[in-house]
Design a protein around this motif. Structure first.
Motif, mmCIF file in Angstrom:
data_model
loop_
_atom_site.group_PDB
_atom_site.id
_atom_site.type_symbol
_atom_site.label_atom_id
_atom_site.label_comp_id
_atom_site.label_asym_id
_atom_site.label_seq_id
_atom_site.Cartn_x
_atom_site.Cartn_y
_atom_site.Cartn_z
ATOM 1 N N ILE A 53 1.421 52.948 34.897
ATOM 2 C CA ILE A 53 2.198 54.130 34.518
ATOM 3 C C ILE A 53 2.098 55.182 35.625
ATOM 4 O O ILE A 53 3.111 55.771 36.022
ATOM 5 N N SER A 54 0.902 55.409 36.145
ATOM 6 C CA SER A 54 0.723 56.431 37.186
ATOM 7 C C SER A 54 1.477 56.075 38.469
ATOM 8 O O SER A 54 1.930 56.969 39.190
ATOM 9 N N PHE A 55 1.617 54.788 38.770
ATOM 10 C CA PHE A 55 2.389 54.352 39.936
ATOM 11 C C PHE A 55 3.896 54.392 39.689
ATOM 12 O O PHE A 55 4.684 54.225 40.612
ATOM 13 N N GLY A 56 4.291 54.565 38.426
ATOM 14 C CA GLY A 56 5.712 54.579 38.081
ATOM 15 C C GLY A 56 6.304 53.186 37.948
ATOM 16 O O GLY A 56 7.516 53.029 37.969
ATOM 17 N N PHE A 57 5.462 52.172 37.814
ATOM 18 C CA PHE A 57 5.943 50.793 37.711
ATOM 19 C C PHE A 57 6.320 50.404 36.288
ATOM 20 O O PHE A 57 7.093 49.467 36.086
ATOM 21 N N ILE A 58 5.749 51.089 35.292
ATOM 22 C CA ILE A 58 6.148 50.902 33.900
ATOM 23 C C ILE A 58 6.270 52.285 33.271
ATOM 24 O O ILE A 58 5.711 53.257 33.781
ATOM 25 N N LYS A 59 7.029 52.359 32.173
ATOM 26 C CA LYS A 59 7.174 53.633 31.469
ATOM 27 C C LYS A 59 7.075 53.397 29.971
ATOM 28 O O LYS A 59 7.396 52.313 29.476
ATOM 29 N N GLN A 60 6.604 54.421 29.281
ATOM 30 C CA GLN A 60 6.492 54.346 27.838
ATOM 31 C C GLN A 60 7.849 54.632 27.208
ATOM 32 O O GLN A 60 8.546 55.544 27.632
ATOM 33 N N THR A 61 8.200 53.834 26.216
ATOM 34 C CA THR A 61 9.416 54.071 25.451
ATOM 35 C C THR A 61 9.030 54.033 23.975
ATOM 36 O O THR A 61 7.915 53.679 23.625
ATOM 37 N N GLY A 62 9.937 54.344 23.115
ATOM 38 C CA GLY A 62 9.608 54.381 21.696
ATOM 39 C C GLY A 62 8.992 55.730 21.356
ATOM 40 O O GLY A 62 8.665 56.533 22.231
ATOM 41 N N THR A 63 8.794 55.955 20.097
ATOM 42 C CA THR A 63 8.328 57.267 19.646
ATOM 43 C C THR A 63 6.834 57.468 19.835
ATOM 44 O O THR A 63 6.375 58.580 20.006
ATOM 45 N N LYS A 69 8.098 49.508 29.324
ATOM 46 C CA LYS A 69 9.104 48.725 30.037
ATOM 47 C C LYS A 69 8.903 48.856 31.537
ATOM 48 O O LYS A 69 8.494 49.903 32.029
ATOM 49 N N VAL A 70 9.227 47.789 32.237
ATOM 50 C CA VAL A 70 9.172 47.805 33.699
ATOM 51 C C VAL A 70 10.281 48.721 34.208
ATOM 52 O O VAL A 70 11.413 48.672 33.731
ATOM 53 N N THR A 71 9.943 49.548 35.179
ATOM 54 C CA THR A 71 10.921 50.458 35.784
ATOM 55 C C THR A 71 11.573 49.790 37.000
ATOM 56 O O THR A 71 11.125 48.725 37.446
ATOM 57 N N ALA A 72 12.578 50.440 37.538
ATOM 58 C CA ALA A 72 13.225 49.937 38.753
ATOM 59 C C ALA A 72 12.199 49.828 39.888
ATOM 60 O O ALA A 72 12.208 48.847 40.643
ATOM 61 N N ASP A 73 11.307 50.812 39.989
ATOM 62 C CA ASP A 73 10.258 50.758 41.020
ATOM 63 C C ASP A 73 9.324 49.569 40.795
ATOM 64 O O ASP A 73 8.872 48.942 41.755
ATOM 65 N N GLY A 74 9.045 49.266 39.532
ATOM 66 C CA GLY A 74 8.197 48.118 39.208
ATOM 67 C C GLY A 74 8.838 46.805 39.620
ATOM 68 O O GLY A 74 8.190 45.937 40.221
ATOM 69 N N TYR A 75 10.129 46.662 39.319
ATOM 70 C CA TYR A 75 10.844 45.446 39.726
ATOM 71 C C TYR A 75 10.897 45.332 41.245
ATOM 72 O O TYR A 75 10.719 44.251 41.810
ATOM 73 N N GLU A 76 11.120 46.449 41.919
ATOM 74 C CA GLU A 76 11.182 46.452 43.385
ATOM 75 C C GLU A 76 9.832 46.051 43.984
ATOM 76 O O GLU A 76 9.771 45.264 44.928
ATOM 77 N N TYR A 77 8.747 46.573 43.419
ATOM 78 C CA TYR A 77 7.414 46.239 43.904
ATOM 79 C C TYR A 77 7.157 44.734 43.779
ATOM 80 O O TYR A 77 6.647 44.107 44.716
#
Length: 87
Positions: A53-63, A69-77
């Motif tokens: 999360i701190s690297f921006g590779f995944i993000k929290q979703t839901g309440t 979920k994997v972020t665009a930066d995570g997929y790129e990495y």
């Protein structure tokens, strides 16, 4: 980075966390990664999630943050890591 790679391989790119009573379940790509429920193992997974999360590779979703979920930066990495591995 095993967790990120596994989430990358999942069709939905999701990591599910459920916490009930004293049991933490961490599921990705159809696998329960905390099956043994050893405290040291759970601590490692929690640390890995916080780091991703701190690297921006995944993000929290839901309440309540139980779905990640994997972020665009995570997929790129992951793609860059695969390119390096192939060489």
């Amino acid at each position: 980075m095993y967790l990120l790679m596994d989430a990358n391989d999942a069709k939905d790119g999701m990591i599910m966390i459920t916490n009930n009573l004293s049991r933490l379940n961490l599921e990705v790509n159809g696998k329960n990664l905390t099956e043994k429920q050893e405290l040291r193992e759970i601590a490692k997974w929690e640390s890995s999630i916080a780091e991703l999360i701190s690297f921006g590779f995944i993000k929290q979703t839901g309440t309540s943050g139980e779905i990640l979920k994997v972020t665009a930066d995570g997929y790129e990495y992951i793609e860059q890591a695969k390119d390096v591995e192939i060489r």
